[in-house]
Design a protein around this motif. Structure first.
Motif, mmCIF file in Angstrom:
data_model
loop_
_atom_site.group_PDB
_atom_site.id
_atom_site.type_symbol
_atom_site.label_atom_id
_atom_site.label_comp_id
_atom_site.label_asym_id
_atom_site.label_seq_id
_atom_site.Cartn_x
_atom_site.Cartn_y
_atom_site.Cartn_z
ATOM 1 N N ASP A 299 12.763 4.735 -0.921
ATOM 2 C CA ASP A 299 12.821 4.839 0.540
ATOM 3 C C ASP A 299 11.530 5.392 1.129
ATOM 4 O O ASP A 299 11.241 5.176 2.304
ATOM 5 C CB ASP A 299 13.991 5.739 0.948
ATOM 6 N N GLU A 300 10.782 6.097 0.307
ATOM 7 C CA GLU A 300 9.541 6.681 0.807
ATOM 8 C C GLU A 300 8.553 6.788 -0.342
ATOM 9 O O GLU A 300 8.903 7.200 -1.446
ATOM 10 C CB GLU A 300 9.813 8.067 1.402
ATOM 11 N N LEU A 301 7.318 6.388 -0.095
ATOM 12 C CA LEU A 301 6.251 6.512 -1.090
ATOM 13 C C LEU A 301 5.069 7.202 -0.427
ATOM 14 O O LEU A 301 4.587 6.756 0.617
ATOM 15 C CB LEU A 301 5.841 5.141 -1.619
ATOM 16 N N THR A 302 4.623 8.296 -1.003
ATOM 17 C CA THR A 302 3.466 9.013 -0.469
ATOM 18 C C THR A 302 2.469 9.274 -1.585
ATOM 19 O O THR A 302 2.855 9.510 -2.733
ATOM 20 C CB THR A 302 3.862 10.356 0.172
ATOM 21 N N VAL A 303 1.191 9.213 -1.241
ATOM 22 C CA VAL A 303 0.112 9.447 -2.199
ATOM 23 C C VAL A 303 -0.503 10.807 -1.915
ATOM 24 O O VAL A 303 -0.891 11.100 -0.778
ATOM 25 C CB VAL A 303 -0.973 8.351 -2.103
ATOM 26 N N HIS A 304 -0.565 11.642 -2.928
ATOM 27 C CA HIS A 304 -1.147 12.975 -2.790
ATOM 28 C C HIS A 304 -2.402 13.046 -3.660
ATOM 29 O O HIS A 304 -2.328 12.815 -4.867
ATOM 30 C CB HIS A 304 -0.152 14.051 -3.220
ATOM 31 N N THR A 305 -3.542 13.365 -3.048
ATOM 32 C CA THR A 305 -4.777 13.533 -3.808
ATOM 33 C C THR A 305 -5.315 14.933 -3.575
ATOM 34 O O THR A 305 -5.133 15.503 -2.484
ATOM 35 C CB THR A 305 -5.840 12.502 -3.390
ATOM 36 N N PRO A 306 -5.979 15.516 -4.563
ATOM 37 C CA PRO A 306 -6.603 16.827 -4.346
ATOM 38 C C PRO A 306 -7.598 16.755 -3.194
ATOM 39 O O PRO A 306 -8.200 15.718 -2.938
ATOM 40 C CB PRO A 306 -7.316 17.092 -5.680
#
Length: 336
Positions: A299-306
């Motif tokens: 339902d939700e996709l998020t990308v986390h980068t430093p």
């Protein structure tokens, strides 16, 4: 995102504004620079980051001919800093950490003094002064003593004075230190305008968001060496901790994905999975293709980068905050 063009007024898109190989500098038995290599394209913003005492100002002083290196070679605007210092000085402008503005005279008088130092005629000096005072929104304050200016106004005047000689390369040594957020953002706008006009900007700063916002390439200086160099996005990818987060509203879909995927961190309460990732388009596409192939829809996709804070702490070993990952301080990364 940076808004610079990789070109200079001579029409050569890949011309190099600043280059250095093996720059070394010591004061007594303390090595400040231990072999610095740089290659900065014309018409770009280059940011040099590093903790206090890392040698950022020393690099600027060598490249602007204020001091000499103990070893290595450097060229600025095509001229060797050691053998052709006058030619280098004619091509550059320098704004140091501390304002060069004379507070006892007016802003206009400061500008006219710089015009005299550049041997401009009186008429040309007045024309350039008027143009720059207007460009930097200092017309109303032009007749007032510079000592009455705010910090942001003094910085604007400082850079305006630097531009009197129409330099092709400008060194800005921590130009926004001590400024309030509004003045900092105004200064960012000025820097972007300079680069749009073909000027190359060499920026040192301790504000990581400033480098992220302005710079085409960033180098992290630590223990006298370049610990890492690349674009902001490239630097962020060399630090562990990047991941893709998938969140589900259907517990069955969550369980299916958690069972099928390897090397994931589960959050059963939030129905979320965390997949290690460098945030690249290739990895993201791979994850989406896999979800499609097994018929699972997140339902939700998020990308986390430093962020650059993570990069800075990891590479310089100056992290005192719990919960952050650190790389050894001697790590050498080059992202080209």
């Amino acid at each position: 995102m940076p808004t610079s063009s990789q070109s200079q007024g001579d029409g050569h898109p890949s011309s190099v504004a600043v280059s250095a190989v093996g720059l070394r500098k010591s004061y007594g038995d303390k090595t400040v620079l231990d072999g610095i290599d740089l290659c900065i394209p014309a018409g770009s913003v280059f940011a040099l980051l590093g903790p206090n005492g890392a040698g950022k100002t020393t690099v600027v002083k060598i490249l602007s001919t204020l001091i000499t290196a103990d070893g290595g070679q450097a060229q600025v605007a095509g001229h060797d800093v050691a053998t052709s210092p006058d030619a280098v000085r004619a091509a550059i402008g320098v704004t140091g950490q501390f304002s060069a503005v004379d507070g006892l005279i007016t802003g206009e008088e400061n500008m006219l003094l710089m015009a005299d130092l550049h041997h401009l005629s009186k008429s040309e000096g007045r024309w350039v002064t008027a143009e720059l005072l207007e460009r930097f929104d200092l017309v109303e304050a032009a007749k007032k003593p510079a000592s009455t200016y705010s910090g942001g106004m003094k910085r604007r005047l400082d850079i305006a004075m630097t531009l009197v000689g129409s330099p092709r390369i400008i060194f800005l040594d921590e130009p926004t230190t001590g400024l309030d957020p509004r003045s900092r953002h105004n200064m960012w706008g000025i820097i972007r305008e300079l680069v749009t006009g073909g000027v190359t900007v060499f920026l040192t700063t301790q504000y990581l968001d400033e480098a992220d916002e302005l710079a085409d390439r960033i180098a992290v200086l630590n223990d006298g060496r370049i610990a890492a160099e690349g674009s902001a996005d490239e630097l962020k990818r060399i630090v562990p901790g990047g991941h893709v987060r998938l969140r589900f509203t259907d517990p069955a879909a969550y369980q299916s994905a958690a069972t099928a995927l390897r090397d994931v961190t589960r959050s059963d309460e939030a129905l979320a999975l965390q997949i290690p990732s460098d945030g690249s388009q290739r990895e993201l596409r791979s994850i989406l293709d896999w979800l499609d192939s097994v018929g699972i829809e997140a339902d939700e996709l998020t990308v986390h980068t430093p962020d650059l804070d993570d990069v800075f702490f990891a590479l310089t070993g100056t992290d005192t905050q719990p919960g952050r990952s650190s790389l050894p301080s001697q790590t050498k990364e080059s992202v080209r």
